[in-house]
Structure formats: C-alpha cells, structure tokens
Design an enzyme around this catalytic site. Structure first.
Site, PDB file in Angstrom:
ATOM      1  N   LEU D  68      56.479  50.544  45.641  1.00 45.99           N
ATOM      2  CA  LEU D  68      55.198  50.173  45.047  1.00 45.99           C
ATOM      3  C   LEU D  68      55.089  48.658  44.898  1.00 45.99           C
ATOM      4  O   LEU D  68      56.088  47.946  44.898  1.00 45.99           O
ATOM      5  CB  LEU D  68      55.074  50.865  43.690  1.00 45.99           C
ATOM      6  CG  LEU D  68      55.135  52.412  43.797  1.00 45.99           C
ATOM      7  CD1 LEU D  68      55.573  53.041  42.499  1.00 45.99           C
ATOM      8  CD2 LEU D  68      53.792  52.972  44.257  1.00 45.99           C
ATOM      9  N   PRO D  69      53.843  48.141  44.768  1.00 46.19           N
ATOM     10  CA  PRO D  69      53.664  46.682  44.815  1.00 46.19           C
ATOM     11  C   PRO D  69      54.219  45.903  43.623  1.00 46.19           C
ATOM     12  O   PRO D  69      54.715  44.797  43.796  1.00 46.19           O
ATOM     13  CB  PRO D  69      52.140  46.498  44.872  1.00 46.19           C
ATOM     14  CG  PRO D  69      51.549  47.842  45.121  1.00 46.19           C
ATOM     15  CD  PRO D  69      52.567  48.861  44.770  1.00 46.19           C
ATOM     16  N   THR D  99      60.116  45.954  44.450  1.00 45.86           N
ATOM     17  CA  THR D  99      60.710  44.744  43.877  1.00 45.86           C
ATOM     18  C   THR D  99      60.003  44.436  42.567  1.00 45.86           C
ATOM     19  O   THR D  99      58.817  44.104  42.554  1.00 45.86           O
ATOM     20  CB  THR D  99      60.572  43.557  44.842  1.00 45.86           C
ATOM     21  OG1 THR D  99      61.369  43.810  45.996  1.00 45.86           O
ATOM     22  CG2 THR D  99      61.054  42.262  44.193  1.00 45.86           C
ATOM     23  N   LYS D 174      68.324  40.837  43.874  1.00 42.36           N
ATOM     24  CA  LYS D 174      67.213  40.405  44.722  1.00 42.36           C
ATOM     25  C   LYS D 174      66.521  39.166  44.166  1.00 42.36           C
ATOM     26  O   LYS D 174      66.251  38.220  44.912  1.00 42.36           O
ATOM     27  CB  LYS D 174      66.195  41.535  44.925  1.00 42.36           C
ATOM     28  CG  LYS D 174      65.063  41.050  45.815  1.00 42.36           C
ATOM     29  CD  LYS D 174      64.300  42.080  46.561  1.00 42.36           C
ATOM     30  CE  LYS D 174      63.338  41.366  47.511  1.00 42.36           C
ATOM     31  NZ  LYS D 174      62.275  42.222  48.001  1.00 42.36           N
ATOM     32  N   LYS D 249      55.438  35.631  44.558  1.00 45.33           N
ATOM     33  CA  LYS D 249      55.637  36.779  43.659  1.00 45.33           C
ATOM     34  C   LYS D 249      57.101  36.860  43.196  1.00 45.33           C
ATOM     35  O   LYS D 249      57.383  37.023  42.009  1.00 45.33           O
ATOM     36  CB  LYS D 249      55.265  38.082  44.374  1.00 45.33           C
ATOM     37  CG  LYS D 249      55.471  39.334  43.515  1.00 45.33           C
ATOM     38  CD  LYS D 249      55.640  40.607  44.346  1.00 45.33           C
ATOM     39  CE  LYS D 249      56.279  41.711  43.501  1.00 45.33           C
ATOM     40  NZ  LYS D 249      56.709  42.880  44.297  1.00 45.33           N
TER      41      LYS D 249
END
Lengths: 298, 298, 298, 298
Positions: D68-69, D99, D174, D249
């Site tokens: 998902l975004p 992420t 990450k 982002k």
C-alpha cells in the site's frame, strides 16, 4: 579639507559627489577613465584626477577614502606597486569603505600603521539609494580618537556613524549584521510561504509575526511576500533594493571569516548556499527578498 | 458562565485559576488526580471535577477549554470513546488551546462541527509566566463571529487575542511564528558568537544589529549572549524562559506541517536538527537561547 | 636523480625517506631545523640541507617536491623573496604535493610556467601510514607528457598515480573526492545511529546497507559505528586514521573552491559546519569517523 | 498455498502476478476495480476477488500480502472497520510490504499479535522493474522463525530476502538505507558538478572517486552526471528509475522516525528539503538522480 577618493563606481561616485557638495576639494582615481571624467566634470573646478593611487597621495591630501568591490582590489590599491602605501602617508588619514573580510582589513591597517598612516575601516549599509541621499550608515573600526575626529567628514556622506571598536571591527559588525539579515530574510520567506500555503492571509500572518517573538526587520520593514508592505521590492517585482548577489557576497565574507575564526555558522552557511542556488538559477540581480521564489510553486 | 476545563498541567492550571478569579464556574478533568484536587480546592466551591471528558460536557457547560501536551492527547480527549464528542455538544463552544499541527486541529474541528459544536483553535504564547499573570497571547482560528463572542472569555486568561482566520489558522500562525523565532534565535547566536570571536564587544555588536537590518526580537529583546541584556535567561544561566525542548517540539510541528503542505523550509528544518543535537547533549531543559552554547568553546 | 624536497613534516619526512631508499640524492629545506637534521642524518651522505627554497634550486636539482600545510605556505615557498621561482628554474620539474585550493594551485603553476619551469600539482591521500609505507595515492594535474615522465618517481612514494587533467586538476579531484567522503561519513553516521536507536543491531544494519543502494566506502570499509568492523578507528577509540580537523580543512577548501566557481554545495557546506562544531567541542584530533559522537547520547 | 493480496498498484500487481506464476492461488482486493479485474483475468482461474480486506481473510487464506502507498492506508486496511484484523486471523501470516514509518509498522504488528496473527514487515527495494522481474530485495522484520518459514514465498517475488530483526526492523533498515542513499546521491551530484565546473572531465573524476574514499553506489553504479555511465537514468534524460518524489517520501519517513527517536539527522533532513525544493520546481517525476540539475546552470 583636501581629500583623495579612489573607486568611483555605483557607490563611490555619489559618495564623492556628496563630499564635493559639502565643500571639499577632491583628487580622484578609478580604473575606468569615464568614471574619473564624470566626477571631475561634476566637481566644477574642485575635483582633479590622478593617474595612480600613489599619485592621489602625492597631490597632497589630508585624507583618502577608498570604495572598492572586493579584498583583492583593496590590497592592490593599498599594497600594490603604485599603491597608496608606496607614497608618503605619514599622518594621512586613510578610510576604507569597501566591504571586505575583517582579516584582510586588519592586514591592510597594520601595513598602513607601519608606514605612519592613520587608518579606519568604515564599510557602509544603505545601498546606492543611501549613497545618493547621503544617508548611509558607516560602521567604523580603528582608534576611537581618530573616529571622533573623522565623524563629521563621514557625516557628509551618511546619517549614522557608529563606532565598532579597534581595526577591522567595522567589517566584523557588517558581516555579522548582514549574515543575520540573510538568515532572517530566508527565515521570513519560509515562514510566510508556509503560513500562506496552509491557508493564512499573508497580511494577517505578517501582522501576527510583527507583534510576536518572530518579529524581525525582514518581516516588519522589508517583507518578502508580495503585497504585504507597500514601497518594498516585493511589491514592485523585486526590482531596486539590495541585490541577491550582493547578499551572496556578504554571506561569503561571513562564512570565510567564521572559517578563519574556527566558529560554526550552520544557518549562515546554509543561507549562503541557498543564495548561491538562487543565483545559479539566474535570479542574482533581483532584490535579495526575491529568495522567497525558491519556496513558491512556479 | 459555566465552563469545562480539561488539562490542568503547568499551563492549564493557572489558566483555569484565572477563569475562577473572573467569576466563572468550572467543571474540570485531568488524568492526574492531584491536579484535579488542587484545582477543585482552589475553586472554593466554584469548581467541581468530572470523571471523563464526556462527563465534563454532561455536567451542562456553555463552553469547554482544553489545554493538552500534543496532538495524540487532543485526539483522544475529543474523539476517544469517552471523549468530548461522544457527549451531546450541540451549540457548545469548544476551545482547544493546545499547540498541535494545523492538520490535526482541522480534523478535530471538522468532527466537532459534524456533531453540532462550535469550535475554535486558540494556541497561546507567553509560557507559564504569562499563564500565571493572565497575559498570554491567544492566536485564534475558526468562525470570526464566534471569535468575537469568545474574545472576552479568553481575555480572562490573556492580553492579546488575535484573530487568524478559519479553523486551524491559530495553529498555523503559531507554528509559522515559532519557526521564525527558532531560526532567528540560532541566527542571532551565530552572529553574536562570530562577532565576539572576531574581537567585538558583545554589547556594542548587539547595539549595532539592533539599529540595523539584522534586528530581531531574539537580538533586541531576548539576546542569547550573556550580559548583553538584563532580565533575560542568558543573564541568569539560561534558567526560566522557554525551554529548548519546547522549541524543538514546535520546530517538529512546523517541519511536519511543511511536509504535508509540500513546502520547503530548509532553515526551519536545520534549526530543528540543531535543537535536536542540543537536546541530545543533555541541554533540553535550558532556555532555548542557550543554543548559543553550541557555538562557544567549552 | 638529484632531487629537492621542501617541507619535512609528518607527511613530507617519510616521503623524503622513501626517495632516499629508492636511491635518489636529496637537497632539503624546512623551517624547523630539527626536521632538516633528522633527514640529513637519515640520508647517510645522500642528503644535504639548503638554507632557503631558492638555495635548494641553486644546488642543481632535476626536480623539486614540496609538501606544505596550506596555500599560504605554498605561495611563500614558491613566490616569496627567497622562494623557488626566484632561482633559475628553467627546465626544472616542480611537484607540489600539498593539499590546497585549485585556484591557488593554478596561480602558482602559471607563475612557474612563466619562469620556464615544468609543474605538476600532485596532492596525496593515504595519510601518514601511506606516506611511511610508500602506498600513497597521487592525484596529478598538469601536462600529460610530464605526468608520464614523472610517474616512476612518484611511484617511489605511492602506489596509485592517477592523471586528472590540466594544471590544478589534481587539487580539484582531491577536494571533490574528500567533500563527498565527508558527506558520506556523516550520512553513514546518521543512518547507523538512527537505525540502532530504532532497535537494529549495528552489524546487521551495516550488512544490509553494504549490499544495498546506501553502500559507500564510509560504510563498508571505514564504518564509524564501534564494533561493526575490526581494524578501523571506530573499533579502537577513534585513534589513528584521518583526523577530524584534517577533514575540516579539506571541507573548507571545497566550499571555498565552490564559492569561487559559483557552485552550490549545500551538503558539503553543512558537513563543514558539522565538523567545525565537532572541533569546537574539543574532538578535532580524533579520527574523522568519530563525528558519529554528535549523534549519540553522552 | 492459498494467499491473499491487497493493493494491486504499480508494485503490487506485478508482485501478485509473480505469485500466480509460482503456482499459488490468490484472493485479491484493491480500491480500484480495474486493478482487481486485470489481476483476476491474469490469474486464469487461480485468482478471485474479495469485496473488502476482511473478506480476503474470510475466503480462507494461509497468508496475506499487503502493498500500500502509505501508513494511513496500512492502518485503514489492517485496523479499519472492514479491515484485516476485524476477521478471524488466528494463525494466519500477514506480510506488509508497504514502505511506512517503523512506529506505525510496530503498532500494526502489535495489534495483529493481539488477534493471534503472525506478522512480518517486509518493505522492498528494486522498483517496478524489480517487481516485474521478480528480483526485489525484501527487508524483513518479525520473528526469525516466521521469516525462515516465509522466505521461499517471498523468493517468488524477490532475489534477496534479508532478515533485519524484530517487528518493524524491515522498515528501519529501509529508511536508514534510503536516507543514506538520498544523502549520497546529492553529495555525488555536488561533487561531480563542482569538479566539472572547476575544469575536470566528468568520466575522469568519476573514475578517481570510484577507486577512492568517496566511492558510493550513487557514484559507481548510478552516477547522476550525464554520460558517465551507460544505462542509467542520467544518460537517458532522467526517465525511468526511482522517482524523486519517492525519494522525498522516504526522506520524510526517515526524518519523522528520527524525530520520534529524538535522533539528529542534519544531512538527512537537508536532503529532504533539497528534494522538496526540487519537487516544488516541478521535477518530482524525474529519476531521483536528476537532483543534480539544482547544481547546474540552466
């Protein structure tokens, strides 16, 4: 008084004219002959030219004022082969109004003292408008007694003549003030842009800031957001005023001085980089408040 | 008026006491029972306690003021299971004086409107001193008519009651102002430290800046260099005042709001990192002007 | 070959000794007499001293190598009254291995060319360890044919002899590389500190970064987090290695060169400020990877 | 295995197709019906749709993968009214490959554990190209035994399946890696631009950096200077690759996580601001190495 004036650019020429108006006689030098010719003509018999900085001294002057673009020119005009200090300068007052780094100013002052001259560093703020109107602020470093003696001469060209302490301190005051100015301007630009993008009216936001703890000259006297204040560059397309590339130069002097003093200036240094980015994008000739464009959608 | 008050910490307790002094009756709630007991005692019969935020409403109040540490608490007190909006709030005025991000303030305001309540966001500046003295500044967002109606109530706790526009704009004004404050303070600290390390007297330098374009509240009212001003934290070991960790919190709100608004705030963001570094080194409880210590040799 | 060597400090002395080992005869100069004496003694008849830079030339040498702390010393040794270029240098090869700004390097190269000398700038990396072991990297700027001719001489002192282009490009390569190194080191320090404070094992995190897009020399060869790698300064209390104050010097050269080139380097400039802060806190003599301490609770 | 897959966007769709290719049966959900239809069609009888996240669970699956975004979508899909955790999830394996910030990941993992589910966070790197080719890297946080059990399933979609430690650590790895990547890329862009503007050939400069201490993935594998490397975005107009807005982002996630961890990340934070500036100027859809344009004359 018989005065010398070296450096007749955008700032120097109107300053020299104000000295003529006050009744002084001038011997002038500039690398651009046209600048010299214009000033001599404006002098109507009270201004003559000299062929080198040394020759200005040799004409027999009580004091010399220099107004040059950068430290390299100051060093050349004072310390060069045909420079001021190659002439007899014993007892002559030398006033450098260029904006340069404090260390170079102190090097020149030391060399001048060794030759028997009396030296002040006296950089200005107020821009070409202040130079024309004779309303510059002079920040003066050097012996206090000499400052007191020269105050009335500087008052022919300026309104505020401020004593800053020993040699070089005029330059220190200027770079410290202008570094804080550059930081405050970008800070104001960020705060105004953020507030407006979050839905506030720019005038209301400026009004609140100006009566609160965020208040600064960049916000209440020179607000960068278009339409908040009248008669500031932001309300006339960022023309006139104090150019972004001049602010960039002053921030470069500040960070250089900080490096030599082993002093951290993280915001001052980032402000320099932001103005460098702005200049690289082709906007260096706009007023320095135009930096707000970096924070606004094109 | 019959008022509710939720959040009786260092700020909320003195604000609530000022409402009592002005003759209002209070129903109060806090998660710390001792805070509640102290306030009820101070009320001398005019203050009673409630067991939940919803219960404050159920006691029948005209308006409720909330003063909470962060957005998560505001959301919980308004939107939680036993929160304010779980009670009947039709026609009740809800005033949140917490400092939170504008987006959360707008979310809560929207939820309140859907339940029929009338809501204002009204964060304050002035610190615990201003809360005690009743001299806070309130930055108010919401309907202008409601602001006009509530102005006199807020004036029991503050001196300046400023209208900032629609819902959330009180928070916008506060984060924009405080971001600029944080930037100006660090900028002043850098400029003062640089000037002094280059040989200037700090009082002389401050005097020049304060009459020049670098002038800002952090320089002329709250100078961070020890001894420049009397009666500021810098001249009493950085005690009292506005804590560095509170400035860090506000800079965090500003950069978060900027992120959501897709707005660059490079100096604001670096100011946040500098205060975070300062806090990590164990100095977060000092006044925020103590950040100058980062620029001074130990 | 008959060689001159000027500058016998921590770097220059072992470099000169390696030239002696390779069978060359040296005439040496240093402002510290003890450095000269030690080298002459080490030369066992193959090293003699000269009383000025010019005198080194006058002893009849094929090439001169200079290894000096900063641009001001290079200018003095080459351009000063008793400097190298005051002697007859026609056809002599001059190799400056000092790390200085590219503009100064080009000024000196130009002056040398005007006197008929052949000049290379050849700054090194590898530190005192590399100087002792003869494993330095030389980054060489100047005529390519001259580079080819001098390669084997430089190979007496180093392992990698890299051609970088015209005069000054050796310095350009060094400042560009070291600016990126300073940025990467702080970036690695931030990433490692962040990951560990969020609960990761430092070795696991380094392992992931080193096989991913965040991989850099500072992470996989010189990791600043204690215990991640053996045999790096981080695992022996940040002793040895490349001092933080030397990194600070190189970042100062990079930002100065960027200023003159009108090029923004925002991260390079902030890296400089971070190392300046670290140095001010008294840690400048630690290895440059110790900068991670700024991101760790004391 | 019978699998659920929620989130069939640019990344999720090819990942789901690779699971089908590996012989698994899928029940899928997406808010965009066209995405669902395309996947069901691609499944040729092995993929069916569900009307809500909860319904995916109710179809009887061994494991569910979500892609998902942003955190808000993850929270809604897991914790919402018809979310995954509203169904019976006892013993089901839940793998979130979105992420998001580590704190949100841990909140969701905790809620999942309370309902009896087994959860892994497994964000990926490798972009849409890696998703199509099945060569993604998975960074996995959660119980190690569960990681071992699920490794072969993830290997249907990726090449490197790396264990990072407890819940949330996949996200930590990450954000830490990508923050360092963003810093290194801007650092490389600054160093390359500076070197070239000072007169170096970009390929020669990159060659030197890549064998020196400035070496990083952004320099040797993904160099931002056009023409240095073939087959990278810089050599095809900055198309393809990893978008600047995606880097923005990730830098936002890193600085948010740092704020919550009270950890300074000055270069990470400035990198975020630089990408925000770049995005505001309309370049957010270019590859992230295009940030070098900010350092180049237009």
């Amino acid at each position: 008084m018989k005065l010398g004036f070296i450096g007749l650019g955008n700032m120097g020429a109107p300053m020299a004219r104000n000295l003529l108006k006050a009744g002084h006689d001038l011997t002038v030098f500039d690398v651009v002959q046209a600048n010299v010719d214009a000033l001599v003509k404006a002098g109507e018999g009270h201004a003559q030219s000299a062929s080198t900085p040394a020759a200005v001294l040799e004409s027999g002057v009580d004091a010399v004022i220099t107004m040059l673009p950068a430290a390299q020119h100051v060093k050349s005009v004072y310390l060069g082969e045909q420079g001021i200090l190659s002439a007899n300068v014993v007892g002559v007052v030398l006033i450098d109004s260029s904006t340069i780094d404090p260390m170079s100013a102190r090097d020149v002052a030391k060399a001048a003292a060794q030759k028997g001259a009396l030296m002040l560093d006296a950089p200005v703020s107020g821009g070409t408008g202040g130079a024309e109107a004779g309303t510059l602020t002079f920040m003066v470093g050097g012996e206090e007694a000499l400052y007191e003696r020269m105050k009335s001469l500087l008052a022919c060209m300026g309104k505020n003549i401020v004593y800053c302490g020993g040699a070089g301190n005029g330059q220190v005051a200027k770079v410290a003030n202008n570094m804080l100015l550059g930081i405050s301007m970008i800070g104001t630009a960020e705060a105004m842009s953020l507030g407006v993008s979050l839905g506030m009216d720019p005038k209301v936001l400026a009004g609140i800031i100006n009566t609160s703890s965020g208040c600064c000259w960049s916000s209440d006297t020179y607000n960068p957001y278009p339409g908040v204040l009248e008669n500031v560059p932001a309300s006339r397309g960022y023309t006139g005023g104090f150019g972004a590339d001049l602010m960039l130069k002053d921030l470069g002097l500040a960070t250089e001085a900080a490096k030599l003093a082993k002093q951290p200036v993280p915001l001052g240094s980032l402000a320099q980089q932001i103005y460098q980015t702005f200049s690289l994008q082709g906007s260096g000739s706009l007023d320095f408040s135009a930096v707000i464009k970096l924070f606004t959608k094109k």
